[in-house]
Enzyme design. Structure first.
Site, PDB file in Angstrom:
ATOM      1  N   GLY A 182       0.813  -1.316  -0.211  1.00 48.88           N
ATOM      2  CA  GLY A 182      -0.088   0.092   0.044  1.00 48.88           C
ATOM      3  C   GLY A 182       0.816   1.329  -0.040  1.00 48.88           C
ATOM      4  O   GLY A 182       2.004   1.208  -0.573  1.00 48.88           O
ATOM      5  N   PRO A 183       0.405   2.445   0.436  1.00 46.31           N
ATOM      6  CA  PRO A 183       0.991   3.576   0.335  1.00 46.31           C
ATOM      7  C   PRO A 183       2.420   3.778   1.301  1.00 46.31           C
ATOM      8  O   PRO A 183       3.098   4.356   0.901  1.00 46.31           O
ATOM      9  CB  PRO A 183      -0.012   4.535   1.082  1.00 46.31           C
ATOM     10  CG  PRO A 183      -1.354   4.081   0.865  1.00 46.31           C
ATOM     11  CD  PRO A 183      -1.082   2.460   0.915  1.00 46.31           C
TER      12      PRO A 183
ATOM     13  N   GLY B 286      -0.651   6.511 -12.283  1.00 49.98           N
ATOM     14  CA  GLY B 286      -1.453   6.597 -11.073  1.00 49.98           C
ATOM     15  C   GLY B 286      -2.120   7.768 -11.440  1.00 49.98           C
ATOM     16  O   GLY B 286      -2.107   8.584 -12.078  1.00 49.98           O
ATOM     17  N   SER B 287      -2.849   7.928 -10.155  1.00 51.15           N
ATOM     18  CA  SER B 287      -3.767   9.375  -9.991  1.00 51.15           C
ATOM     19  C   SER B 287      -2.713  10.585  -9.937  1.00 51.15           C
ATOM     20  O   SER B 287      -1.763  10.475  -9.421  1.00 51.15           O
ATOM     21  CB  SER B 287      -4.853   8.924  -8.888  1.00 51.15           C
ATOM     22  OG  SER B 287      -4.089   9.265  -7.394  1.00 51.15           O
TER      23      SER B 287
ATOM     24  N   GLU C 257       3.256   9.725 -14.959  1.00 54.08           N
ATOM     25  CA  GLU C 257       1.909   9.505 -15.958  1.00 54.08           C
ATOM     26  C   GLU C 257       0.732   9.325 -15.146  1.00 54.08           C
ATOM     27  O   GLU C 257       0.567   8.357 -14.540  1.00 54.08           O
ATOM     28  CB  GLU C 257       2.328   7.954 -16.904  1.00 54.08           C
ATOM     29  CG  GLU C 257       3.396   8.152 -17.576  1.00 54.08           C
ATOM     30  CD  GLU C 257       3.238   9.133 -18.842  1.00 54.08           C
ATOM     31  OE1 GLU C 257       2.235   9.665 -19.051  1.00 54.08           O
ATOM     32  OE2 GLU C 257       4.171   9.399 -19.162  1.00 54.08           O
ATOM     33  N   LEU C 258      -0.178  10.322 -15.276  1.00 55.15           N
ATOM     34  CA  LEU C 258      -1.110  10.759 -14.385  1.00 55.15           C
ATOM     35  C   LEU C 258      -2.534  10.495 -15.100  1.00 55.15           C
ATOM     36  O   LEU C 258      -2.620  10.064 -16.000  1.00 55.15           O
ATOM     37  CB  LEU C 258      -0.886  11.742 -13.488  1.00 55.15           C
ATOM     38  CG  LEU C 258       0.522  12.124 -13.111  1.00 55.15           C
ATOM     39  CD1 LEU C 258       0.475  13.586 -12.085  1.00 55.15           C
ATOM     40  CD2 LEU C 258       1.000  10.977 -12.041  1.00 55.15           C
ATOM     41  N   GLY C 259      -3.425  11.196 -14.575  1.00 53.56           N
ATOM     42  CA  GLY C 259      -4.920  11.029 -14.800  1.00 53.56           C
ATOM     43  C   GLY C 259      -5.050  12.025 -15.964  1.00 53.56           C
ATOM     44  O   GLY C 259      -4.324  12.546 -16.740  1.00 53.56           O
TER      45      GLY C 259
ATOM     46  N   CYS D 139      -6.640   6.050 -18.050  1.00 55.30           N
ATOM     47  CA  CYS D 139      -6.266   7.395 -18.050  1.00 55.30           C
ATOM     48  C   CYS D 139      -6.687   8.346 -19.445  1.00 55.30           C
ATOM     49  O   CYS D 139      -6.768   9.402 -19.368  1.00 55.30           O
ATOM     50  CB  CYS D 139      -4.842   7.569 -17.777  1.00 55.30           C
ATOM     51  SG  CYS D 139      -3.599   6.740 -19.029  1.00 55.30           S
TER      52      CYS D 139
ATOM     53  N   GLU E  81     -11.899  13.633 -13.242  1.00 56.99           N
ATOM     54  CA  GLU E  81     -11.901  12.550 -13.806  1.00 56.99           C
ATOM     55  C   GLU E  81     -12.577  11.509 -13.217  1.00 56.99           C
ATOM     56  O   GLU E  81     -12.358  11.264 -12.193  1.00 56.99           O
ATOM     57  CB  GLU E  81     -10.082  12.029 -13.873  1.00 56.99           C
ATOM     58  CG  GLU E  81      -9.955  10.699 -14.763  1.00 56.99           C
ATOM     59  CD  GLU E  81      -8.620  10.190 -14.423  1.00 56.99           C
ATOM     60  OE1 GLU E  81      -8.167   9.688 -15.347  1.00 56.99           O
ATOM     61  OE2 GLU E  81      -7.999  10.602 -13.218  1.00 56.99           O
TER      62      GLU E  81
ATOM     63  N   PHE F 181     -13.496   8.002 -14.053  1.00 53.81           N
ATOM     64  CA  PHE F 181     -12.789   6.664 -13.961  1.00 53.81           C
ATOM     65  C   PHE F 181     -14.003   5.651 -13.985  1.00 53.81           C
ATOM     66  O   PHE F 181     -13.751   4.769 -13.027  1.00 53.81           O
ATOM     67  CB  PHE F 181     -11.808   6.536 -12.781  1.00 53.81           C
ATOM     68  CG  PHE F 181     -10.496   6.058 -13.483  1.00 53.81           C
ATOM     69  CD1 PHE F 181      -9.829   6.869 -14.346  1.00 53.81           C
ATOM     70  CD2 PHE F 181      -9.850   4.799 -12.996  1.00 53.81           C
ATOM     71  CE1 PHE F 181      -8.518   6.021 -14.949  1.00 53.81           C
ATOM     72  CE2 PHE F 181      -8.887   4.066 -13.516  1.00 53.81           C
ATOM     73  CZ  PHE F 181      -8.120   4.941 -14.541  1.00 53.81           C
TER      74      PHE F 181
END
Length: 486
Positions: free
Chosen positions: A211-212, A231-232, A253-255, A287, A381, A383
């Site tokens: 996880g985080p 990811g986000s 590489e994001l939303g 995305c 976004e 999703f």
């Protein structure tokens, strides 16, 4: 080819060339469509990350010194391993991630392209000869970054892991991969299996689902020389802030909140096909999903009618047991978010033309009209499988509406004039534009990346991977040392 893994091999374990116990104990992987437990892997801790990064740092120099042909051969064998096991890998993508069979097979083909393309990198030119200066031979050469931390998402878990892992390894780096825990098998166990079967030496690829805590530890570890995050936007900002503070290279590489513009001279039938595919593929969990359908008023109602007809015809269900167009969204949290955005926008005046309902995690393809710039489905976004339609007066208003977003990943323009579409593309602040195409489009050979809240402009794909995963070094060599005037 045997199974991708045996349950006893990975239960409660993480990968460093072999499977070892994870500090965080077991991590269950469940099937979104049924809630069934599919597997138990290891849950990595910050201590596990530190151990993995240290081991990767120790192993990387010898790998970089390997002949280029040997590194290329490992990537070629990895592609053959995946080809041989494609059927079972597809079943994992379907059951673990809610993919339809078509989406799973498309993802595997994309990964094969990534592996074969990465296999060509080691034997390509890795420097330039520069003009001699003061009698010295002068050259610019590419050297591996070192240890690359890869943090990958759940929506296209295999390709978005290997899009970074494969070229990074090919160019002489070691990799520590943290896949999303929701798709720990497809995004982590499968890559480990592929490279283990392909003969990658131990210590060069570490797979740590978690996880985080694990992601933050990987980003902050002084032993990682680069972080490749997909990811986000929200999490990407945190990753970028940490990497920036540490002066560490980062690829984000994001939303996206991507616009499909339909002009008055467009082929409306073709445009509605592109719009439906762009919004509903993989339940809109991409995305590059079409998040805003911006349509000139003179063709708007025709476009909506055709889009609604397509949406209503799409079958929703368990992709493991039937031939469906949409499977489940990934989990209950994602479902709540999709539904809340739709409900809030309807409360603000949007109209549900179809969909807007769900059974369990299965959300119906949804078309909203009457959408304005102030509504949540315009600004955020989603999703999820939701197609918001915004009606505009003309091309100039369409451009203004498309530009009204912090994201800048991809846009599409439908028009009867390719040159008109190209001219409009010149004015769209996105990393990608498709004229008379749809927004969900990528391959291993193109410079892929976004702007603004969609990423920091770095590029993956073919030769562009050299820029991501190597550093330039200027080298001068003299036969004898000169005497300087001091």
């Amino acid at each position: 080819m045997g199974k991708v893994f045996e349950p006893d091999d990975v239960a409660g374990r993480i990968f460093d060339g072999t499977w070892r116990e994870a500090g965080g104990g077991p991590l269950e992987v469940t099937e979104p469509a049924t809630g069934a437990r599919l597997a138990v892997v290891g849950n990595a801790t910050a201590a596990d990350v530190r151990t993995a990064v240290a081991a990767a740092s120790a192993a990387q120099p010898a790998w970089a010194e390997r002949p280029a042909g040997e590194r290329a051969a490992v990537l070629r064998r990895a592609a053959l391993v995946l080809e041989d096991g494609a059927g079972e890998v597809a079943r994992w993508l379907i059951r673990e991630g809610g993919a339809t069979r078509a989406k799973a097979e498309f993802e595997i083909r994309s990964v094969l392209d990534e592996l074969w393309t990465a296999a060509s990198l080691p034997t390509g030119p890795h420097g330039v000869l520069l003009p001699r200066d003061d009698g010295a031979r002068s050259e610019g050469r590419r050297l591996p970054v070192g240890v690359v931390g890869v943090i990958s998402p759940w929506n296209f878990p295999l390709v978005l892991s290997l899009r970074a892992v494969a070229p990074a390894l090919a160019l002489g780096n070691a990799v520590v991969l943290k896949p999303d825990p929701r798709t720990a098998v497809s995004g982590g166990v499968v890559p480990a299996w592929i490279f283990q079967e392909a003969g990658l030496p131990p210590g060069l690829l570490h797979v740590l689902p978690g996880g985080p805590e694990a992601g933050a530890a990987l980003t902050a570890d002084p032993g990682t020389d680069m972080i490749a995050f997909t990811g986000s936007t929200a999490v990407g900002r945190e990753v970028g802030a940490t990497a920036g503070r540490l002066l560490k290279r980062v690829s984000l590489e994001l939303g996206g909140n991507n616009a499909l513009i339909v002009l008055e001279d467009a082929d409306v039938e073709a445009a509605s096909s592109a719009g439906a595919f762009g919004s509903f593929l993989h339940q809109g969990q991409v995305c590059m999903t079409t998040g805003r359908h911006i349509v000139v008023a003179s063709v708007a109602e025709e476009y909506v009618e055709r889009l609604v007809r397509r949406a209503r015809a799409l079958r929703v269900g368990d992709p493991a047991t039937g031939d469906v167009a949409l499977g489940p969204v990934i989990d209950a949290g994602q479902l709540r978010r999709i539904d809340s955005l739709v409900r809030a926008s309807v409360a603000a005046g949007a109209e549900v033309r179809c969909g807007g309902t769900h059974e369990g995690l299965f959300y119906r393809p949804t078309v909203l009209t009457g959408v304005t710039r102030e509504m949540p489905v315009f600004r955020e976004e989603i999703f999820g499988p939701v197609a918001p339609v915004i009606v505009v007066a003309d091309e100039e208003e369409a451009l203004a509406v498309a530009r009204d977003s912090e994201h800048g990943l991809v846009a599409a323009v439908h028009t009867g004039s390719a040159e008109r579409g190209r001219a409009l593309a010149d004015r769209l602040p996105t990393g990608i534009v498709h004229v008379n195409g749809q927004t969900v489009n990528d391959n291993a050979h193109v410079p892929f990346g976004g702007r603004g809240a969609s990423g920091n402009g770095t590029r993956f794909g073919a030769g562009h991977s050299w820029d991501a995963f190597t550093e330039w070094q200027w080298l001068t060599v003299r036969e004898t040392a000169p005497v300087y005037p001091f």
